[in-house]
Design an enzyme around this catalytic site. Structure first.
Site, PDB file in Angstrom:
ATOM      1  N   CYS A   2       0.163   8.781  22.147  1.00 52.92           N
ATOM      2  CA  CYS A   2       1.089   8.625  21.036  1.00 52.92           C
ATOM      3  C   CYS A   2       1.548  10.006  20.611  1.00 52.92           C
ATOM      4  O   CYS A   2       1.063  11.021  21.110  1.00 52.92           O
ATOM      5  CB  CYS A   2       0.364   7.957  19.879  1.00 52.92           C
ATOM      6  SG  CYS A   2      -0.489   6.459  20.362  1.00 52.92           S
ATOM      7  N   ARG A  27       6.158  10.238  24.402  1.00 55.51           N
ATOM      8  CA  ARG A  27       4.713   9.985  24.444  1.00 55.51           C
ATOM      9  C   ARG A  27       4.374   8.525  24.166  1.00 55.51           C
ATOM     10  O   ARG A  27       3.214   8.128  24.302  1.00 55.51           O
ATOM     11  CB  ARG A  27       3.993  10.869  23.431  1.00 55.51           C
ATOM     12  CG  ARG A  27       4.246  12.359  23.623  1.00 55.51           C
ATOM     13  CD  ARG A  27       3.709  13.142  22.455  1.00 55.51           C
ATOM     14  NE  ARG A  27       2.263  13.142  22.454  1.00 55.51           N
ATOM     15  CZ  ARG A  27       1.521  14.091  23.022  1.00 55.51           C
ATOM     16  NH1 ARG A  27       2.124  15.076  23.653  1.00 55.51           N
ATOM     17  NH2 ARG A  27       0.216  14.030  22.989  1.00 55.51           N
ATOM     18  N   TRP A  74       1.940   4.360  21.720  1.00 50.91           N
ATOM     19  CA  TRP A  74       1.808   3.750  23.046  1.00 50.91           C
ATOM     20  C   TRP A  74       0.495   2.985  22.972  1.00 50.91           C
ATOM     21  O   TRP A  74      -0.581   3.569  22.909  1.00 50.91           O
ATOM     22  CB  TRP A  74       1.732   4.822  24.138  1.00 50.91           C
ATOM     23  CG  TRP A  74       1.736   4.237  25.512  1.00 50.91           C
ATOM     24  CD1 TRP A  74       2.819   3.888  26.256  1.00 50.91           C
ATOM     25  CD2 TRP A  74       0.592   3.928  26.332  1.00 50.91           C
ATOM     26  NE1 TRP A  74       2.423   3.385  27.466  1.00 50.91           N
ATOM     27  CE2 TRP A  74       1.058   3.395  27.535  1.00 50.91           C
ATOM     28  CE3 TRP A  74      -0.801   4.045  26.156  1.00 50.91           C
ATOM     29  CZ2 TRP A  74       0.203   2.982  28.572  1.00 50.91           C
ATOM     30  CZ3 TRP A  74      -1.649   3.633  27.178  1.00 50.91           C
ATOM     31  CH2 TRP A  74      -1.137   3.113  28.367  1.00 50.91           C
ATOM     32  N   ASN A 100      -3.683   9.965  17.620  1.00 52.59           N
ATOM     33  CA  ASN A 100      -3.375   9.923  19.051  1.00 52.59           C
ATOM     34  C   ASN A 100      -4.703  10.093  19.781  1.00 52.59           C
ATOM     35  O   ASN A 100      -5.441  11.041  19.497  1.00 52.59           O
ATOM     36  CB  ASN A 100      -2.434  11.070  19.414  1.00 52.59           C
ATOM     37  CG  ASN A 100      -2.307  11.212  20.926  1.00 52.59           C
ATOM     38  OD1 ASN A 100      -2.367  10.225  21.654  1.00 52.59           O
ATOM     39  ND2 ASN A 100      -2.189  12.441  21.396  1.00 52.59           N
ATOM     40  N   GLY A 101      -5.040   9.159  20.677  1.00 54.41           N
ATOM     41  CA  GLY A 101      -6.322   9.258  21.383  1.00 54.41           C
ATOM     42  C   GLY A 101      -7.039   7.922  21.350  1.00 54.41           C
ATOM     43  O   GLY A 101      -6.410   6.880  21.128  1.00 54.41           O
ATOM     44  N   GLU A 483       5.382   8.184  46.815  1.00 54.01           N
ATOM     45  CA  GLU A 483       6.276   8.546  45.708  1.00 54.01           C
ATOM     46  C   GLU A 483       7.468   7.588  45.628  1.00 54.01           C
ATOM     47  O   GLU A 483       7.853   7.138  44.547  1.00 54.01           O
ATOM     48  CB  GLU A 483       6.752   9.997  45.855  1.00 54.01           C
ATOM     49  CG  GLU A 483       7.688  10.499  44.785  1.00 54.01           C
ATOM     50  CD  GLU A 483       7.138  10.413  43.367  1.00 54.01           C
ATOM     51  OE1 GLU A 483       7.937  10.559  42.421  1.00 54.01           O
ATOM     52  OE2 GLU A 483       5.932  10.146  43.189  1.00 54.01           O
ATOM     53  N   LYS A 487       8.380   5.217  42.310  1.00 56.19           N
ATOM     54  CA  LYS A 487       9.663   5.210  41.591  1.00 56.19           C
ATOM     55  C   LYS A 487      10.162   3.771  41.425  1.00 56.19           C
ATOM     56  O   LYS A 487      10.598   3.362  40.361  1.00 56.19           O
ATOM     57  CB  LYS A 487      10.715   6.046  42.338  1.00 56.19           C
ATOM     58  CG  LYS A 487      10.424   7.523  42.498  1.00 56.19           C
ATOM     59  CD  LYS A 487      10.353   8.308  41.215  1.00 56.19           C
ATOM     60  CE  LYS A 487       8.901   8.417  40.817  1.00 56.19           C
ATOM     61  NZ  LYS A 487       8.574   9.427  39.858  1.00 56.19           N
ATOM     62  N   GLU A 490       7.997   1.898  38.908  1.00 59.18           N
ATOM     63  CA  GLU A 490       8.115   2.368  37.512  1.00 59.18           C
ATOM     64  C   GLU A 490       9.328   1.796  36.795  1.00 59.18           C
ATOM     65  O   GLU A 490       9.257   1.403  35.647  1.00 59.18           O
ATOM     66  CB  GLU A 490       8.227   3.897  37.486  1.00 59.18           C
ATOM     67  CG  GLU A 490       6.919   4.631  37.615  1.00 59.18           C
ATOM     68  CD  GLU A 490       7.113   6.104  37.335  1.00 59.18           C
ATOM     69  OE1 GLU A 490       6.904   6.517  36.193  1.00 59.18           O
ATOM     70  OE2 GLU A 490       7.522   6.831  38.259  1.00 59.18           O
ATOM     71  N   HIS A 506      -3.893  -2.485  60.499  1.00 59.24           N
ATOM     72  CA  HIS A 506      -5.295  -2.692  60.104  1.00 59.24           C
ATOM     73  C   HIS A 506      -5.400  -3.602  58.886  1.00 59.24           C
ATOM     74  O   HIS A 506      -6.384  -3.552  58.156  1.00 59.24           O
ATOM     75  CB  HIS A 506      -5.969  -1.343  59.835  1.00 59.24           C
ATOM     76  CG  HIS A 506      -5.905  -0.416  61.014  1.00 59.24           C
ATOM     77  ND1 HIS A 506      -6.581  -0.653  62.190  1.00 59.24           N
ATOM     78  CD2 HIS A 506      -5.188   0.724  61.203  1.00 59.24           C
ATOM     79  CE1 HIS A 506      -6.309   0.319  63.057  1.00 59.24           C
ATOM     80  NE2 HIS A 506      -5.462   1.158  62.484  1.00 59.24           N
ATOM     81  N   LYS A 605       6.058   9.312  29.026  1.00 65.67           N
ATOM     82  CA  LYS A 605       6.287  10.505  29.847  1.00 65.67           C
ATOM     83  C   LYS A 605       5.030  11.359  29.998  1.00 65.67           C
ATOM     84  O   LYS A 605       4.770  11.956  31.045  1.00 65.67           O
ATOM     85  CB  LYS A 605       7.409  11.327  29.217  1.00 65.67           C
ATOM     86  CG  LYS A 605       7.810  12.565  29.981  1.00 65.67           C
ATOM     87  CD  LYS A 605       8.446  12.195  31.288  1.00 65.67           C
ATOM     88  CE  LYS A 605       8.785  13.342  32.188  1.00 65.67           C
ATOM     89  NZ  LYS A 605       9.107  12.937  33.546  1.00 65.67           N
TER      90      LYS A 605
HETATM   91  C1  AGP Z   1       6.002   9.770  37.252  1.00 66.33           C
HETATM   92  O1  AGP Z   1       7.285   9.281  37.334  1.00 66.33           O
HETATM   93  C2  AGP Z   1       5.227   9.238  36.151  1.00 66.33           C
HETATM   94  N1  AGP Z   1       5.839   9.486  34.935  1.00 66.33           N
HETATM   95  C3  AGP Z   1       3.763   9.634  36.160  1.00 66.33           C
HETATM   96  O2  AGP Z   1       3.183   9.177  37.347  1.00 66.33           O
HETATM   97  C4  AGP Z   1       3.490  11.136  36.032  1.00 66.33           C
HETATM   98  O3  AGP Z   1       3.808  11.787  37.212  1.00 66.33           O
HETATM   99  C5  AGP Z   1       2.005  11.339  35.734  1.00 66.33           C
HETATM  100  O4  AGP Z   1       1.731  10.723  34.500  1.00 66.33           O
HETATM  101  C6  AGP Z   1       1.632  12.816  35.692  1.00 66.33           C
HETATM  102  O5  AGP Z   1       2.347  13.458  34.682  1.00 66.33           O
HETATM  103  P1  AGP Z   1       2.310  15.067  34.608  1.00 66.33           P
HETATM  104  O6  AGP Z   1       2.952  15.605  35.845  1.00 66.33           O
HETATM  105  O7  AGP Z   1       3.079  15.383  33.360  1.00 66.33           O
HETATM  106  O8  AGP Z   1       0.869  15.459  34.497  1.00 66.33           O
END
Ligand code: AGP
Length: 610
Positions: A2, A27, A74, A100-101, A483, A487, A490, A506, A605
């Protein structure tokens, strides 16, 4: 994870806090709230959904307060709702807390307080903090807060106010970022989860360390340790007023950030190439050549997209510099008992520099004496303060939750670092110069990829209704497949997996039928034949095949339903252009499916909880 913000000073605390929250929305954005004090009364307002909903609620419920604390959430404990939104209050509605936490022993504390006749209205762990402080409060807010903190287990960044203390905000931190900002002339005091959210000129800034507690008033702050003894803490003068990144004419930050990559990759290697010697240098690398030469083993720590960059870097460091290197998922690594010797270098990769799993893993290896090199995109972030040295991506603020430009800048900086380590060892100047030439070709090459946007958008339109995808690759293309799948997951909420192509037989081959789409990442010359046979196996089982391959690759038409030809690039760097195609594909599929591209559901993020 958060975001919390607080303000005491002559300006409108509500306006200042709302502006701060907007910088913290990355956040968490499932609900938000604010509380303040007016003539000895605690006033508050909460709303589900984005901060915009809180603004609308505040337009109806004008709060004219002397100070305020605010929160954007969050959800960890309790679904996103008005009740579970912060601030949370004590039994007498005198104390407000934003947190936050995670309070790991919240159930135990909740039961303990219930036996004292204290009732609860939310499902959150955070409400227990307000109830606990209220339980201990006998007129001294710092003392009550300290007593509550001694009973709590877990991690926190929090702020507290009490209706009888209209000039005071109390803030505390453990394993979570809390930054205090002050301007004595302007009689202002700030608290925030992120230094960049302060966004003010001429502020004295200090970062709270674990178990420090700050008492913030107008233009003044005192910091105490767990025993309430005052601590002399250094502050640094920072000008944090920065232009809030705008989308410009783009419909989404993600598409803007994808389109910036020719420039961001250029910036990532600008002034870092030493073409005459076929090597690289970094402006603020404080590890000497002797330090770098003494490295006999490398551990890379990261999460999510950064971990995928770490996997590619591990192959590069082994291939080019011949240094045994392993990339570890930080959230797993920190519970291993890692073997760290003095010739082990740890590289921690984090765009935000705030990902708690990565930070905690860094603190773990530091406690074992490891040297830590940070790869980061955010100055003044926690990682930059924990690492012995940090290499910056220079990618500019990355707003979209779905990381794109930061990933390709990570790959560029890590490729340069691998080159430096290789040139310090066996690699010849000529081989180094060839590698640099390949790197310098990337910005122009990516313009050619971006020029295929429409073609990629048509592909996305054709396949957007499928529910299951596999991204397959070998060697450097395997992490790029992970990766690509991430994407798509996400932002389009489709079930997508990245998989080593050779592993399909396998087990996962059982999933292949005409409802499965396989994206074949054929960017590595060294494994091309093997890749084509793996795609043949998919085709033979009616799977749909989309192939991404270098121009003039033969024998693809009889295998793939659709092909996207990309300009030729060396195996070591191919993950960069191929990942950009996957970013665009995921983006256009999400456009077709109408999902919230820049703030996808259930994500944020920067992940500051475990
Ligand atoms: C990637 O699109 C995501 N937002 C997520 O996997 C991100 O890469 C991960 O949380 C790591 O974040 P950071 O690079 O800020 O540590």
């Amino acid at each position: 994870m958060c975001g919390i913000f607080g303000y005491v000073g002559p300006r409108s605390p509500i306006a200042v806090c709302l502006a701060g929250l907007k910088h913290l929305e990355y956040r968490g954005y499932d609900s938000s709230g604010i509380a303040g004090i007016q003539s000895g009364e605690l006033l508050w307002c909460k709303a589900s959904g984005k901060i915009r909903s809180l603004e609308e609620a505040l337009e109806k419920k004008l709060l004219n307060v002397e100070l305020a604390i605010a929160h954007t959430r969050w959800a960890t404990h309790g679904q996103p709702s008005q009740e579970n939104a912060h601030p949370h209050f004590d039994d007498q509605n005198q104390i407000a807390v934003v947190h936050n936490g995670i309070i790991e022993n919240h159930q135990f504390l909740r039961n303990m307080l219930k036996k004292e006749g204290i009732s609860f209205y939310s499902e959150t762990d955070s409400e227990v903090i307000a109830k606990l402080i209220g339980h201990f409060y006998k007129g001294d807010l710092l003392d009550a807060t300290q007593k509550a903190l001694t009973l709590m287990r877990g991690f926190w960044g929090l702020a507290v106010i009490h209706k009888d203390h209209p000039g005071t905000i109390i803030a505390a931190a453990r394993e979570n970022p809390i930054v205090i900002g002050m301007n004595a002339q302007r009689m202002e005091g700030f608290v925030s989860s992120d230094v960049h959210a302060l966004n003010e000129r001429d502020l004295d800034v200090m970062f709270l360390r674990n178990d420090e507690v700050a008492v913030i008033s107008q233009g003044k702050v005192e910091v105490f340790d767990q025993t309430s003894s005052i601590i002399q803490k250094q502050s640094e003068k920072l000008d944090l007023e920065e232009e809030r990144a705008s989308k410009g004419d783009y419909p989404h930050y993600m598409l803007k950030e994808i389109s910036e990559q020719p420039e961001t990759i250029q910036r990532a290697f600008h002034n870092r190439l030493i073409a005459n010697f076929g090597t690289a240098e970094f402006e603020n690398l404080t590890l000497s050549s002797a330090d770098l030469l003494s490295v006999k083993r490398i551990i890379i720590l990261a999460c999510g997209t950064s971990y995928h960059a770490g996997l590619i870097a591990a192959s590069l460091l082994e291939d080019k510099a011949r240094i045994p290197t392993v990339a570890e998922i930080a959230s797993e690594f920190r519970y291993k008992n890692p073997i760290i010797s003095e010739d082990t270098l740890v590289i921690a990769i984090s765009q935000s520099g705030e990902t708690l799993d990565t930070i905690a893993a860094v603190r773990e290896v530091k406690s074992k004496g490891a040297k830590v090199l940070g790869i980061c995109n955010v100055r003044h972030s926690t990682l930059t303060r924990e690492a012995d040295s940090t290499l910056f991506l220079r990618a500019g603020p990355e707003i979209s939750v779905c990381s794109t430009k930061a990933f390709t800048s990570q790959l560029t900086v890590l490729a340069l670092f691998a080159l430096l380590m290789a040139r310090l060892r066996h690699m010849s100047k000529e081989e180094g110069q060839t590698f640099l030439e390949e790197l310098e070709k990337l910005p122009a090459l990516i313009h050619l990829i971006l020029a295929q946007k429409e073609k990629i958008a048509l592909l996305a339109q054709k396949y957007a209704h499928f529910e299951n995808f596999f991204f397959l690759g070998r060697h450097y293309m395997f992490p790029a497949s992970l990766e690509g799948a991430l994407k798509l997951k996400e932002i389009s909420y489709i079930n997508a997996q990245g998989y080593p192509a050779g592993e399909m037989k396998h087990g996962p081959n059982a999933l292949i039928d005409s409802s499965l789409v396989v994206i074949g990442m054929c960017g590595n010359e060294r494994t091309m034949d093997k890749m084509l046979s793996n795609l043949m196996e998919v085709k033979a089982r009616q799977g749909r095949v989309i192939a991404l391959a270098p121009e003039n690759t033969e024998n693809l038409t009889e295998i793939a339903d659709d092909i996207l030809f990309l300009p030729k690039v060396c195996d070591e760097l191919a993950s960069i252009p191929y990942s950009i195609v996957c970013q665009l594909f995921a983006y256009y599929v999400a456009v077709q499916r109408g999902t919230d591209i820049d703030q996808p559901r259930n994500l944020a993020k920067s992940v500051t909880v475990e």
